[in-house]
Design a protein around this motif. Structure first.
Motif, mmCIF file in Angstrom:
data_model
loop_
_atom_site.group_PDB
_atom_site.id
_atom_site.type_symbol
_atom_site.label_atom_id
_atom_site.label_comp_id
_atom_site.label_asym_id
_atom_site.label_seq_id
_atom_site.Cartn_x
_atom_site.Cartn_y
_atom_site.Cartn_z
ATOM 1 N N ILE A 65 5.246 12.476 7.434
ATOM 2 C CA ILE A 65 4.836 10.897 8.209
ATOM 3 C C ILE A 65 4.199 10.261 7.055
ATOM 4 O O ILE A 65 3.495 10.677 5.942
ATOM 5 C CB ILE A 65 3.850 11.079 9.150
ATOM 6 C CG1 ILE A 65 3.815 9.737 9.876
ATOM 7 C CG2 ILE A 65 2.550 11.542 8.816
ATOM 8 C CD1 ILE A 65 3.107 9.764 11.244
ATOM 9 N N ALA A 66 4.568 8.953 6.659
ATOM 10 C CA ALA A 66 4.134 8.119 5.649
ATOM 11 C C ALA A 66 2.552 7.674 5.932
ATOM 12 O O ALA A 66 1.979 7.823 7.056
ATOM 13 C CB ALA A 66 4.706 6.657 5.617
ATOM 14 N N ILE A 67 1.813 7.432 4.817
ATOM 15 C CA ILE A 67 0.491 7.120 4.749
ATOM 16 C C ILE A 67 0.235 5.898 5.598
ATOM 17 O O ILE A 67 -0.881 5.909 6.407
ATOM 18 C CB ILE A 67 -0.164 6.783 3.392
ATOM 19 C CG1 ILE A 67 -1.750 6.800 3.282
ATOM 20 C CG2 ILE A 67 0.548 5.761 2.804
ATOM 21 C CD1 ILE A 67 -2.531 7.722 4.090
ATOM 22 N N GLU A 68 0.932 5.039 5.634
ATOM 23 C CA GLU A 68 0.976 3.800 6.599
ATOM 24 C C GLU A 68 0.814 4.154 7.867
ATOM 25 O O GLU A 68 -0.227 3.603 8.713
ATOM 26 C CB GLU A 68 1.859 2.683 6.293
ATOM 27 C CG GLU A 68 2.074 2.064 4.904
ATOM 28 C CD GLU A 68 2.550 2.804 3.881
ATOM 29 O OE1 GLU A 68 2.666 2.474 2.714
ATOM 30 O OE2 GLU A 68 3.197 4.018 4.088
ATOM 31 N N ASP A 69 1.853 5.000 8.577
ATOM 32 C CA ASP A 69 1.583 5.634 9.625
ATOM 33 C C ASP A 69 0.312 6.448 9.856
ATOM 34 O O ASP A 69 -0.193 6.007 11.431
ATOM 35 C CB ASP A 69 2.691 6.516 10.152
ATOM 36 C CG ASP A 69 4.283 5.602 9.778
ATOM 37 O OD1 ASP A 69 4.724 4.990 10.717
ATOM 38 O OD2 ASP A 69 4.584 5.996 8.910
ATOM 39 N N LEU A 70 -0.097 6.957 9.155
ATOM 40 C CA LEU A 70 -1.616 7.719 9.542
ATOM 41 C C LEU A 70 -2.653 6.677 9.480
ATOM 42 O O LEU A 70 -3.406 6.790 10.625
ATOM 43 C CB LEU A 70 -1.768 8.812 8.188
ATOM 44 C CG LEU A 70 -0.718 10.142 8.079
ATOM 45 C CD1 LEU A 70 -1.361 10.738 6.983
ATOM 46 C CD2 LEU A 70 -0.830 10.857 9.321
ATOM 47 N N LEU A 71 -2.572 5.682 8.741
ATOM 48 C CA LEU A 71 -3.598 4.638 8.886
ATOM 49 C C LEU A 71 -3.707 3.924 10.069
ATOM 50 O O LEU A 71 -4.540 3.594 10.760
ATOM 51 C CB LEU A 71 -3.669 3.903 7.744
ATOM 52 C CG LEU A 71 -3.750 4.348 6.332
ATOM 53 C CD1 LEU A 71 -3.571 3.235 5.128
ATOM 54 C CD2 LEU A 71 -5.267 4.689 6.003
ATOM 55 N N VAL A 72 -2.374 3.597 10.660
ATOM 56 C CA VAL A 72 -2.226 2.747 11.801
ATOM 57 C C VAL A 72 -2.783 4.050 12.860
ATOM 58 O O VAL A 72 -3.617 3.692 13.785
ATOM 59 C CB VAL A 72 -1.036 2.591 12.100
ATOM 60 C CG1 VAL A 72 -0.806 1.808 13.605
ATOM 61 C CG2 VAL A 72 -0.478 1.217 11.159
ATOM 62 N N SER A 73 -2.243 5.091 12.800
ATOM 63 C CA SER A 73 -3.062 6.168 13.954
ATOM 64 C C SER A 73 -4.299 6.442 14.067
ATOM 65 O O SER A 73 -5.114 6.288 14.999
ATOM 66 C CB SER A 73 -2.299 7.484 13.695
ATOM 67 O OG SER A 73 -0.678 7.379 14.016
ATOM 68 N N LEU A 74 -4.885 6.440 12.662
ATOM 69 C CA LEU A 74 -6.274 6.523 12.545
ATOM 70 C C LEU A 74 -7.273 5.179 13.122
ATOM 71 O O LEU A 74 -7.992 5.329 13.884
ATOM 72 C CB LEU A 74 -6.701 6.889 10.971
ATOM 73 C CG LEU A 74 -8.210 6.968 10.781
ATOM 74 C CD1 LEU A 74 -8.600 8.257 11.464
ATOM 75 C CD2 LEU A 74 -8.041 7.218 9.071
ATOM 76 N N ALA A 75 -6.651 4.116 12.792
ATOM 77 C CA ALA A 75 -7.360 2.905 13.386
ATOM 78 C C ALA A 75 -7.018 2.796 14.695
ATOM 79 O O ALA A 75 -8.112 2.125 15.416
ATOM 80 C CB ALA A 75 -6.528 1.527 12.811
ATOM 81 N N ASP A 76 -6.047 3.096 15.375
ATOM 82 C CA ASP A 76 -5.892 3.142 16.832
ATOM 83 C C ASP A 76 -7.110 3.897 17.515
ATOM 84 O O ASP A 76 -7.644 3.797 18.615
ATOM 85 C CB ASP A 76 -4.420 3.704 17.259
ATOM 86 C CG ASP A 76 -4.178 3.717 18.594
ATOM 87 O OD1 ASP A 76 -4.819 3.079 19.585
ATOM 88 O OD2 ASP A 76 -3.600 4.914 19.155
ATOM 89 N N LYS A 77 -7.320 5.077 16.940
ATOM 90 C CA LYS A 77 -8.195 5.959 17.403
ATOM 91 C C LYS A 77 -9.933 5.603 17.167
ATOM 92 O O LYS A 77 -10.622 5.759 18.187
ATOM 93 C CB LYS A 77 -8.099 7.508 16.868
ATOM 94 C CG LYS A 77 -6.894 8.067 17.039
ATOM 95 C CD LYS A 77 -6.708 8.527 18.653
ATOM 96 C CE LYS A 77 -5.373 9.237 18.690
ATOM 97 N NZ LYS A 77 -4.973 9.288 20.029
ATOM 98 N N VAL A 78 -9.953 5.154 15.953
ATOM 99 C CA VAL A 78 -11.215 4.927 15.551
ATOM 100 C C VAL A 78 -11.840 3.456 16.373
ATOM 101 O O VAL A 78 -12.982 3.346 16.649
ATOM 102 C CB VAL A 78 -11.778 4.998 14.176
ATOM 103 C CG1 VAL A 78 -11.258 3.651 13.216
ATOM 104 C CG2 VAL A 78 -13.273 5.151 13.799
ATOM 105 N N TRP A 79 -10.981 2.757 16.347
ATOM 106 C CA TRP A 79 -11.240 1.488 17.117
ATOM 107 C C TRP A 79 -11.713 1.644 18.527
ATOM 108 O O TRP A 79 -12.455 1.032 18.878
ATOM 109 C CB TRP A 79 -9.948 0.735 17.313
ATOM 110 C CG TRP A 79 -10.129 -0.750 17.942
ATOM 111 C CD1 TRP A 79 -10.229 -1.965 17.159
ATOM 112 C CD2 TRP A 79 -10.104 -1.204 19.195
ATOM 113 N NE1 TRP A 79 -10.493 -3.065 17.857
ATOM 114 C CE2 TRP A 79 -10.393 -2.528 19.011
ATOM 115 C CE3 TRP A 79 -9.946 -0.510 20.545
ATOM 116 C CZ2 TRP A 79 -10.499 -3.304 20.463
ATOM 117 C CZ3 TRP A 79 -9.910 -1.316 21.510
ATOM 118 C CH2 TRP A 79 -10.415 -2.713 21.659
#
Length: 135
Positions: A65-79
């Protein structure tokens, strides 16, 4: 590390767009909104490189999985104030590898940032709950 900043910002802002169709998932569980959001964005002319986040924001365990996808997933959770250690570790590993920084230092830096973002989650969620969607 090369990151498509525009894509990450778009993904963070639009990854749950399918919930406009599947409104029960606004306040309840479900994943039907993921494919629906992807299709909605594509149907409205959004490029696949951007539309994909509606489909991939919950797929952070996928290999390669691309880093961009990981960052969006992380943002979704931490928000929402949720901390997901396995997801965070994937991001830490990528950051450490790209920067040459020790893994522990990358972890500490990311942890400080995520802790600050998560600290505001209750306020954000209370605002969201004060504006319910009825369908």
């Amino acid at each position: 590390m090369a990151v498509d900043r525009e894509a990450v910002l778009f993904g963070a802002a639009s990854h749950d767009i399918g919930k406009v169709i599947h409104t029960a998932e606004l306040s309840g569980p479900g994943s039907v909104h993921e494919e629906a959001g992807h299709r909605l964005l594509l149907d409205h002319g959004v490029e696949e490189r951007l539309a994909r986040f509606a489909r991939t924001h919950a797929a952070w365990t996928e290999p390669d999985i691309a880093i961009e996808d990981l960052l969006v997933s992380l943002a979704d959770k931490v928000w929402k104030g949720k901390r997901v250690p396995d997801l965070e570790q994937k991001v830490v590993d990528r950051l450490a590898a790209a920067s040459g920084q020790a893994t522990w230092q990358a972890f500490l830096d990311l942890d400080d940032l995520l802790t600050a973002i998560a600290a505001e989650a209750d306020r954000r969620l209370a605002f969201q709950s004060a504006h319910p969607i009825s369908g």
